[in-house]
Design an enzyme around this catalytic site. Structure first.
Site, short mmCIF file in Angstrom:
data_model
loop_
_atom_site.label_atom_id
_atom_site.label_comp_id
_atom_site.label_asym_id
_atom_site.label_seq_id
_atom_site.Cartn_x
_atom_site.Cartn_y
_atom_site.Cartn_z
N CYS A 107 -10.73 5.34 -34.44
CA CYS A 107 -11.82 5.29 -33.46
C CYS A 107 -11.51 4.21 -32.43
O CYS A 107 -10.50 3.49 -32.53
CB CYS A 107 -13.16 5.01 -34.14
SG CYS A 107 -13.28 3.37 -34.88
N CYS A 110 -10.84 0.66 -33.65
CA CYS A 110 -9.47 0.36 -34.10
C CYS A 110 -8.62 -0.11 -32.93
O CYS A 110 -7.80 -1.03 -33.07
CB CYS A 110 -8.84 1.59 -34.75
SG CYS A 110 -9.70 2.20 -36.20
N ASP A 512 2.30 7.79 6.13
CA ASP A 512 3.48 7.35 6.87
C ASP A 512 4.17 8.63 7.37
O ASP A 512 3.85 9.73 6.89
CB ASP A 512 4.39 6.53 5.96
CG ASP A 512 5.68 6.15 6.65
OD1 ASP A 512 5.61 5.67 7.79
OD2 ASP A 512 6.75 6.33 6.05
N ASP A 702 6.57 5.97 1.50
CA ASP A 702 7.76 6.07 0.66
C ASP A 702 8.72 4.90 0.80
O ASP A 702 9.56 4.69 -0.05
CB ASP A 702 8.52 7.36 0.98
CG ASP A 702 9.43 7.21 2.21
OD1 ASP A 702 8.96 6.63 3.21
OD2 ASP A 702 10.58 7.65 2.15
N ASP A 706 6.51 0.19 3.44
CA ASP A 706 5.18 0.68 3.07
C ASP A 706 4.60 -0.07 1.88
O ASP A 706 3.43 0.10 1.56
CB ASP A 706 5.24 2.17 2.71
CG ASP A 706 5.59 3.04 3.90
OD1 ASP A 706 5.12 2.72 5.00
OD2 ASP A 706 6.34 4.02 3.74
#
Length: 804
Positions: A107, A110, A512, A702, A706
């Protein structure tokens, strides 16, 4: 010497031999040990921060299931560098990170217990557990603590941890399922028998029954219920005892109180011949609870399959080529520099580059992109993808935890273990809810005991059972795990826990241009020179300056240059360009303003007739050349932009390119808001301005330039072909580089938010409705068991809809 006067070993309980002087300080007191082995084990336990082991144990180590030398030796094997290379990622200094499997998680309590216990160990930097997959990710300082100490600390509180292995994970799942089925079968068979006897007893209450027969049926019910208490319901009692030892009230505490209390009261009534019995409720509650958890376990296994499916992409063996020919070796034995033959239909064993052959590669299972990708000498091959037509010979570059596939799995693990705000709130509410439930159940019991003692126990039992907060704790993690798995199969990797929640609220998406809306594979077109330097010489200087850059312009220049020069003292200015020394002369390559700043006032090199645009080369004498490039807009980019706008999202384009190029791309894609000549600080300022107006910004990029704006946006997405820095700064990675997957991700994020709200609403409404009904006696214990199990099942099934 009187042997009876010799003390016993504090660790194992055996007598300490005469003259032996082996001691370990435990809790401030020197304790005797019988041999160097026990002294070493005890020292390891104490130095590992597990001194509580000696306070909680119920017997000496020679008699119990505590850590014995053989087990410590087995754990110590995981400290070996040669073994860790397959599952441990090394970071800065001695910092290391590994994925673990945790056995024994039942659960959310835990998860909380393990995270709190391990994070308290000196040297552990971070420890997070994914409840859905029972996998954990741990970071530690290897100079301060060893991996074996961490594993031993987890074992010390009743759980079992070992390094993640997909085959072993399947074995754990199989064992977990087999155990659950056995317990469920025992509870089911017993429940049917006890219910039959209960019907007979109820009929006897109505029509009359001989007292001897009644007592006999009660005794038989008691004996039948014993296997349920001693075996089927054992996990509830073990988990509850573990929580109470740690002074925490988990979900299994009220469950165990209900089952144990009902059985104890029924046994007492059977032995004394008076009072009510609840053996039917005990067996039914246990059966329904086990059934609910079994179905939840199956859903959890299916929802967490995304990472396991990625790991399974790697083959077990590979055909390594050496001077003696071809040799089939385990993939774990490959090292960078090895040459490997990949036949058609075989999976690629690790990351590397093609050195011989041409073929197409299927990357669909990794990126979600169905179209095969052509590969030729010099192209990159990613481990886990499949060679289609022709044999390829590749040179291995990355193995083990350094591969792209391993990085993807780590990012996916991080996303599933990081909890968004709504999940942390649900965990806190569930934790306090259990405590409030126990207090309320006590109050209900007291009230009914004062007013109607005959029904007090049954009503209190119903209150404990019907309001177990399992559904509340499952509401968010079940939905997030199902959604991230579905997106991973689509080729959208979620790397941060908050990403889906934030993406669902995004009002603006900022793109971009180069490498994002366009393919980023720039093609060199022309060079226009302004001085007396030859065009080829200008191209060679520019390629030398960009020799180590990852920018698409750099790749285009290097591909076109024929003679390789060497540049020194390189300095890159993101968004502006790069400066370096070639053959003793300082050059700059980049935007005109940046390059012109290097020009000396007395320079006499003729410049262009009109203001230069794009990428230019210059030195202290002035501008030398201007380079022209062409880039292709990605297929279906316009479709993706249109879908986002239809969903009510504002789309903007921010690019460092010249105005004419940016305007052409924006008009082609239907983007009304765009800016050109943007430096990283300009992009950052625009994002911050939108955020100041209350916008929730999603940034898509990318490149290295950036990274700052990706980090500043509320949620960020990096293209799969982008740089590692962009990936590290992003919350999601578009592995497929298929832009229509972006609006699909937004739709999934919105559906996930809706499902989480539905789950939380259902859990709260159910508890608010069921609690007063149970407290007023309208819900019998067997009805409470059925309702609680059905509530948890509804939450899990609703979350699984996100897998589609």
């Amino acid at each position: 010497m009187d042997m009876s006067a010799q003390p016993d070993c504090f660790h194992c309980g055996l007598p300490v031999p005469p003259g032996a002087r082996y001691e370990v300080e435990i809790d401030g007191q020197a304790q005797p040990m019988c041999c160097p082995g026990c002294q070493a084990v005890a020292s390891a336990i104490i130095s590992g921060g597990m001194g509580e082991f000696y306070r909680y144990r119920t017997g000496k180590s020679v008699q119990g299931r505590e850590l014995i030398p053989a087990e410590l030796d087995e754990l110590s094997l995981y400290n070996r560098d040669d073994l860790q290379k397959s599952f441990v990622q090394r970071k800065a200094g001695e910092q290391r990170e590994a994925a673990l499997i945790l056995e024994g998680i039942v659960c959310a309590a835990c998860v909380w217990l393990n995270e709190r216990h391990v994070k308290a160990l000196p040297g552990v930097l971070d420890f997070t557990v994914n409840y859905s997959t029972h996998r954990a990710r741990v970071s530690w300082d290897n100079q301060r603590i060893k991996l074996s100490d961490i594993l031993a600390a987890i074992n010390a509180i009743g759980y079992h941890a070992h390094p993640f292995d997909p085959g072993r994970q399947e074995a754990v799942y199989a064992r977990e399922k087999a155990r659950a089925l056995r317990r469920l079968a025992v509870a089911g068979v017993v429940m049917v028998q006890v219910m039959m006897l209960a019907v007979a007893l109820y009929a006897g209450d109505y029509d009359g029954m001989d007292a001897t027969l009644r007592h006999f049926l009660r005794v038989v019910s008691l004996l039948l219920t014993l296997p349920v208490m001693l075996y089927a319901a054992q996990p509830f009692f073990v988990s509850a005892w573990r929580d109470l030892k740690r002074r925490r009230t988990g979900m299994d505490v009220p469950v165990s109180l209900a089952i144990g209390g009902a059985f104890a009261a029924s046994a007492w009534s059977t032995l004394t011949g008076s009072g009510e019995i609840y053996f039917d409720s005990v067996t039914m509650f246990t059966f329904f609870l086990l059934a609910g958890r079994f179905l939840e376990m199956g859903a959890r296994h299916r929802a967490g399959q995304a990472a396991e499916e990625l790991i399974k992409l790697l083959p077990v063996t590979a055909a390594r080529l050496d001077d003696s020919g071809e040799q089939r070796v385990p993939v774990a034995d490959l090292v960078p520099g090895d040459r490997v033959l990949v036949r058609p239909g075989e999976s690629i064993a690790a990351d590397g580059r093609v050195i011989e052959g041409r073929s197409s590669v299927d990357e669909s299972l990794l990126t979600g992109e169905s179209a095969s990708q052509q590969r030729q000498p010099g192209d990159l091959l990613v481990g886990g993808t499949v060679n289609n037509e022709s044999p390829l010979v590749m040179e291995i570059e990355q193995v083990g935890e350094a591969t792209v596939l391993s990085a993807i799995v780590r990012l996916l693990d991080r996303a599933q273990t990081e909890k968004p705000a709504v999940a942390r709130l649900a965990d806190r509410v569930a934790s306090w809810f259990v405590l409030a439930l126990l207090i309320l159940a006590t109050a209900v019991a007291w009230w009914w005991w004062k007013h109607d003692p005959q029904h007090a126990f049954a009503i209190t039992l119903s209150v404990l059972v019907v309001t177990c907060p399992c559904a509340l704790s499952l509401a968010t993690p079940a939905a997030l795990t199902a959604a991230t798995g579905a997106l991973t199969r689509l080729g959208v990797l979620t790397t941060r826990g908050h990403a889906l929640e934030t993406l669902a609220r995004s009002s603006h998406v900022i793109f971009d241009k180069t490498g994002t809306l366009t393919e980023g594979r720039l093609r060199y077109q022309r060079v226009e020179v302004f001085g007396d330097v030859e065009p080829d010489r200008c191209l060679e200087i520019a390629a030398a300056l960009e020799a180590s850059s990852e920018h698409p312009i750099a790749a285009a220049l290097r591909a076109e240059a024929t003679c390789v020069l060497r540049a020194e003292s390189l300095t890159a200015i993101p968004g502006c360009g790069i400066e370096g020394t070639v053959d003793g002369q300082i050059y700059r390559l980049g935007i005109p303003e940046f390059v012109n700043d290097l020009r000396l006032p007395e320079s006499n090199v003729a410049g262009p007739a009109q203001g230069p645009t794009g990428v230019v080369l210059g030195n202290e004498r002035g501008l030398l050349a201007q380079f022209g490039f062409a880039d292709r807009i990605r297929d279906q980019a316009a479709e993706a932009v249109a879908e986002l706008k239809q969903m009510g999202v504002t789309v903007e384009l921010l690019s460092g390119d010249e105005a004419t190029v940016v305007r052409r791309v924006a008009e082609h894609l239907g983007i009304e808001h765009f800016q050109s000549r943007c430096r990283p600080e300009d992009k950052l300022a625009r994002v911050q301005a939108l955020q100041a107006q209350g916008a929730v910004v999603a940034m898509v990029g990318d490149g290295v330039n950036d990274a700052p704006v990706l980090a500043a946006a509320q949620v960020s997405l990096a293209m799969g072909g982008g740089t590692q820095l962009a990936h590290a700064s992003a919350d999601m990675v578009l592995l497929s580089e298929h832009l229509p997957h972006l609006p699909a991700a937004v739709r999934t994020a919105r559906r996930t938010r809706a499902v989480i709200r539905q789950n939380l609403t259902w859990a709260l409404v159910y508890n608010i409705t069921a609690l007063p009904l149970a407290a007023t006696g309208y819900i019998a214990p067997w009805m409470a068991a059925l309702g609680m199990s059905a509530s948890s099942l509804v939450v899990v099934v609703n979350a699984l809809r996100l897998r589609r």
